[in-house]
Motif scaffolding. Structure first.
Motif, mmCIF file in Angstrom:
data_model
loop_
_atom_site.group_PDB
_atom_site.id
_atom_site.type_symbol
_atom_site.label_atom_id
_atom_site.label_comp_id
_atom_site.label_asym_id
_atom_site.label_seq_id
_atom_site.Cartn_x
_atom_site.Cartn_y
_atom_site.Cartn_z
ATOM 1 N N ALA A 153 14.434 -0.314 -1.086
ATOM 2 C CA ALA A 153 13.571 -1.524 -1.679
ATOM 3 C C ALA A 153 12.202 -0.803 -2.323
ATOM 4 N N THR A 154 11.567 -0.019 -1.410
ATOM 5 C CA THR A 154 10.310 0.562 -1.924
ATOM 6 C C THR A 154 10.364 1.519 -2.862
ATOM 7 N N ALA A 155 11.569 2.302 -2.841
ATOM 8 C CA ALA A 155 11.887 3.056 -4.049
ATOM 9 C C ALA A 155 11.869 2.363 -5.365
ATOM 10 N N GLY A 156 12.783 1.330 -5.109
ATOM 11 C CA GLY A 156 13.121 0.572 -6.329
ATOM 12 C C GLY A 156 11.762 0.123 -7.008
ATOM 13 N N ALA A 157 10.882 -0.596 -6.035
ATOM 14 C CA ALA A 157 9.571 -1.186 -6.603
ATOM 15 C C ALA A 157 8.760 -0.126 -7.069
ATOM 16 N N VAL A 158 8.590 1.110 -6.658
ATOM 17 C CA VAL A 158 7.946 2.161 -7.104
ATOM 18 C C VAL A 158 8.554 2.412 -8.514
ATOM 19 N N GLY A 173 11.632 16.637 -12.880
ATOM 20 C CA GLY A 173 13.138 16.620 -12.807
ATOM 21 C C GLY A 173 13.807 16.851 -11.366
ATOM 22 N N ARG A 174 12.790 16.454 -10.381
ATOM 23 C CA ARG A 174 13.338 16.777 -8.840
ATOM 24 C C ARG A 174 13.799 15.348 -8.625
ATOM 25 N N ALA A 175 13.784 14.365 -9.177
ATOM 26 C CA ALA A 175 14.346 13.119 -8.816
ATOM 27 C C ALA A 175 14.878 12.299 -10.247
ATOM 28 N N PRO A 176 16.178 12.749 -10.210
ATOM 29 C CA PRO A 176 16.978 12.282 -11.471
ATOM 30 C C PRO A 176 17.500 11.011 -11.150
ATOM 31 N N THR A 177 17.629 10.487 -9.885
ATOM 32 C CA THR A 177 18.132 8.962 -9.632
ATOM 33 C C THR A 177 17.278 8.432 -8.530
ATOM 34 N N ARG A 178 17.431 7.221 -8.273
ATOM 35 C CA ARG A 178 16.876 6.461 -7.536
ATOM 36 C C ARG A 178 17.178 6.821 -5.855
ATOM 37 N N ALA A 179 18.257 7.152 -5.715
ATOM 38 C CA ALA A 179 18.690 7.695 -4.452
ATOM 39 C C ALA A 179 17.946 9.008 -3.772
ATOM 40 N N LEU A 190 15.156 9.856 -5.343
ATOM 41 C CA LEU A 190 13.685 9.615 -5.264
ATOM 42 C C LEU A 190 13.525 9.104 -3.639
ATOM 43 N N THR A 191 14.471 8.108 -3.411
ATOM 44 C CA THR A 191 14.306 7.431 -1.915
ATOM 45 C C THR A 191 14.428 8.705 -0.745
ATOM 46 N N ALA A 192 15.369 9.357 -1.114
ATOM 47 C CA ALA A 192 15.114 10.645 -0.144
ATOM 48 C C ALA A 192 14.068 11.378 -0.021
ATOM 49 N N GLU A 210 1.066 -1.000 0.122
ATOM 50 C CA GLU A 210 -0.113 -0.119 -0.185
ATOM 51 C C GLU A 210 0.834 1.155 -0.081
ATOM 52 N N ARG A 211 1.844 1.180 0.598
ATOM 53 C CA ARG A 211 2.887 2.298 0.766
ATOM 54 C C ARG A 211 3.384 2.651 -0.671
ATOM 55 N N GLY A 212 3.829 1.594 -1.105
ATOM 56 C CA GLY A 212 4.424 1.730 -2.534
ATOM 57 C C GLY A 212 3.504 2.299 -3.484
#
Length: 420
Positions: A43-48, A26-32, A34-36, A10-12
């Motif tokens: 793991a959740t950011a990767g799944a999203v 353009g505010r999340a150019p990388t997964r790192a 995005l996670t922050a 659900e969170r994802g």
């Protein structure tokens, strides 16, 4: 399924919309990043990110090249999918219309201009612009997920009517959103509309297709805030003059401020010359008639000629004949009037950035310090702290803003609007 597993899913899913908006702007150019930004686990950011990639909205580069001398493994790169779905964006102005296909990230994929006298029947020109857009879609083979329209009028909400299309021959209160929706439905360019495949949960489901309409300057402000010269501003003021008249818009805390019924920021009706020309609104000396392309061409001593060429003629005068004393004098006059209007807005709104569009971009280029000096001299906040005055950064920003309206349901709920 365990409660913890359900909670993570659900969170994802709840993070899909915020994540897509971060990549879109353009505010999340990388997964790192995005996670922050999301405040979730890696793991959740990767799944999203994987879910958004599966929907055809973004791309994930899991093996990006690192910068020379950088330590550690570089984070996955995120970008909007250049081959993903599009929305139809349409703009009507005093000398015709333009249709475009716009992808995520504010990227214009294709455009089709239509220059003509805009007829008094708004349904006629809206059908024509949608037909042009349908042609672009047929050529591109892209999936269309929504449609947005920009018009040179205040658009009342929730009715979607054009209240004051002053420089068009349209009737006051024309139901532009409904007419646009009908044209889109008849063209069958959205899922669930005649002539196209139905998709449960899509913008074409029984709730109605994702079709929107708004004021052109409001939409330009939205586009500039998300993708252009207004990025990062908290309180952004946009003022522009196009083919005729003057418009303004305000973005507060990232949201377009339209007032109680969609009619806020009619800055064209600020009085800057009490003894000036009669205005369409019933007043005299408004920015709308004292500082638009017609006023500039007239002040420069030129014959206005065909109205459809006023914006281009004004720009050409500034770019190629600024050395002419009459042209320079006319430019100074418009700067004084515009500066007076902007100063009043700064005193009331206290924006942290001003972005100028249309003819005003060229005025700013011709003499950048003069306009900034007038604003600072005439405004309390301008004197106490400099307010940056910048040019619009986007070509066709009203079209991009119309697309933002159409993309918003997808940004709010990517899975609900696209999966099915």
């Amino acid at each position: 399924m365990t409660p913890s597993r359900t909670t993570r899913l659900e969170r994802g899913r709840n993070a899909l919309g915020p994540a897509l908006e971060l990549v879109h702007t353009g505010r999340a150019p990388t997964r790192a990043v995005l996670t922050a930004e999301l405040g979730v686990t890696r793991a959740t950011a990767g799944a999203v990110a994987a879910e958004l990639e599966a929907l055809g909205l973004i791309t994930v580069d899991s093996r990006p090249g690192g910068a020379a001398g950088a330590q550690g493994r570089p984070s996955h790169r995120l970008a909007v999918d250049a081959g993903g779905p599009v929305v139809l964006a349409a703009q009507v102005h005093a000398d015709g219309f333009r249709a475009a296909l716009v992808g995520l990230g504010g990227r214009i994929v294709a455009t089709a201009p239509g220059c003509q006298d805009v007829p008094a029947d708004p349904g006629h020109v809206l059908a024509a612009v949608v037909e042009a857009g349908a042609g672009l879609l047929a050529e591109s083979g892209r999936r269309c997920v929504g449609a947005g329209l920009a018009v040179p009028s205040a658009v009342a909400e929730p009715e979607g009517t054009a209240l004051n299309p002053l420089h068009l021959a349209w009737p006051v209160g024309a139901p532009v959103r409904e007419l646009f929706r009908e044209a889109v439905r008849d063209a069958g360019i959205l899922p669930g509309t005649p002539g196209s495949p139905s998709a449960p949960g899509s913008p074409g489901a029984p709730g109605g297709p994702a079709v929107f309409a708004g004021n052109d300057v409001n939409l330009a402000a939205l586009a500039e805030h998300r993708h252009g010269a207004g990025r990062g501003a908290r309180d952004l003021l946009v003022v522009a003059t196009g083919h005729r008249g003057v418009g303004g818009a305000l973005v507060l805390d990232g949201r377009l401020h339209t007032g109680s019924s969609g009619l806020a920021l009619e800055v064209g009706h600020l009085t800057v010359n009490p003894d000036g020309r009669p205005c369409h609104c019933g007043n005299r000396g408004c920015l709308d008639v004292e500082a638009d392309p017609l006023a500039f061409v007239t002040a420069a001593g030129r014959d206005p000629g065909p109205e459809v060429s006023l914006l281009q003629r004004s720009r050409d005068l500034l770019r190629t004949e600024y050395g002419d004393p009459a042209v320079r004098s006319a430019a100074h006059l418009l700067v004084a009037r515009l500066g007076l209007g902007l100063a009043g807005l700064v005193n009331i709104l206290n924006p942290d950035r001003i972005v100028l569009g249309g003819l005003y971009q060229d005025l700013l280029k011709a003499d950048p310090e003069r306009l900034r000096a007038v604003v600072a001299e005439r405004s309390l906040w301008g004197r106490s702290g400099s307010v940056p005055v910048l040019e619009c950064a986007l070509d066709h920003n009203s079209l991009v803003g119309a697309a933002e309206l159409a993309w918003q349901p997808v940004l709010d709920d990517p899975l609900g609007t696209l999966a099915g």
